[in-house]
Design an enzyme around this catalytic site. Structure first.
Site, short mmCIF file in Angstrom:
data_model
loop_
_atom_site.label_atom_id
_atom_site.label_comp_id
_atom_site.label_asym_id
_atom_site.label_seq_id
_atom_site.Cartn_x
_atom_site.Cartn_y
_atom_site.Cartn_z
N ALA A 75 49.08 38.63 67.06
CA ALA A 75 50.45 39.13 66.89
C ALA A 75 51.36 38.02 66.38
O ALA A 75 51.13 36.84 66.63
CB ALA A 75 50.97 39.68 68.22
N ASP A 76 52.40 38.44 65.67
CA ASP A 76 53.41 37.49 65.22
C ASP A 76 54.73 38.24 65.02
O ASP A 76 54.73 39.44 64.74
CB ASP A 76 53.01 36.81 63.92
CG ASP A 76 53.89 35.60 63.63
OD1 ASP A 76 53.67 34.55 64.25
OD2 ASP A 76 54.83 35.73 62.82
N SER A 77 55.83 37.51 65.18
CA SER A 77 57.15 38.12 65.04
C SER A 77 58.05 37.27 64.16
O SER A 77 57.87 36.05 64.05
CB SER A 77 57.82 38.29 66.42
OG SER A 77 57.04 39.11 67.26
N GLY A 112 54.19 41.95 63.86
CA GLY A 112 52.94 42.36 63.26
C GLY A 112 51.82 42.27 64.29
O GLY A 112 51.83 41.38 65.14
#
Length: 202
Positions: A75-77, A112
């Protein structure tokens, strides 16, 4: 039983999963984000967060040997604000400048998520987005918030589930997306890979 490996060292993401009844194994990725993002910054925030989430999940998947059914979650933001894609500020001076420009305005927080099924080798990458209204806070409040250290290592230099929650007027969209991981999206992705979400409840 299928297990989930969280390819992230984010305590907020881990808490989301644990509070939702899941018990992931934490195995942070070691990808060089700057190297992965070469040429990506000028593109859209959806591409930014999905590229990083995929790189993180793939990094951990390559290092994982398991005979059990295993799902790898990366995950990434990032915050999209006035045409810029803002990740972690890293240093206090930048965090202060960002907050001085963001206060009283709105941004879109993108998260994501990539899910890789080690057994079938199938993978899914999705993103979610939530609109955030930032409070019109004072310079003193900004400086004290930044001095806490909290904004330095989080996307957009703010949190909603900790100290920064007092400086968010409202959101439109998925709360968990702002924290860093959409549970709704995760449920849909797990289902798409042929698993039953509730089977992962502890």
């Amino acid at each position: 039983m299928t297990k989930i490996i969280l390819a992230s060292q984010s305590p907020a993401r881990l808490k989301i999963l644990r509070d939702a009844g899941l018990s992931p194994i934490v195995q942070p990725s070691e990808v060089d984000e700057d190297a992965v993002l070469t040429g990506v910054e000028a593109q859209n925030p959806e591409h930014y967060v999905t590229t990083l989430s995929r790189a993180k999940a793939e990094d951990v998947a390559e290092k994982t040997t398991s005979e059990e059914d295993t799902l790898i979650l990366g995950a990434d933001s990032a915050l999209s604000f006035e045409g810029q894609i803002l990740g972690k500020p890293g240093v206090s001076e930048l965090a202060i400048r960002r907050w001085q420009s963001m206060r009283g305005k709105t941004g879109m927080l993108y998260s994501g998520q990539t899910l890789i099924d080690l057994k079938t080798k199938r993978s899914i990458t999705r993103f979610s987005a939530t609109k955030v209204w930032f409070s019109d806070i004072t310079d003193n409040q900004i400086e004290k918030y930044v001095a806490s250290g909290e904004p330095l290592q989080v996307a957009g230099a703010f949190t909603i589930d900790s100290l920064g929650g007092a400086f968010i007027d409202r959101i439109e969209g998925d709360y968990h997306t702002v924290v860093g991981l959409s549970l709704k999206l995760l449920r849909e992705m797990i289902t798409e890979l042929g698993h039953e979400y509730t089977d992962f409840w502890e």
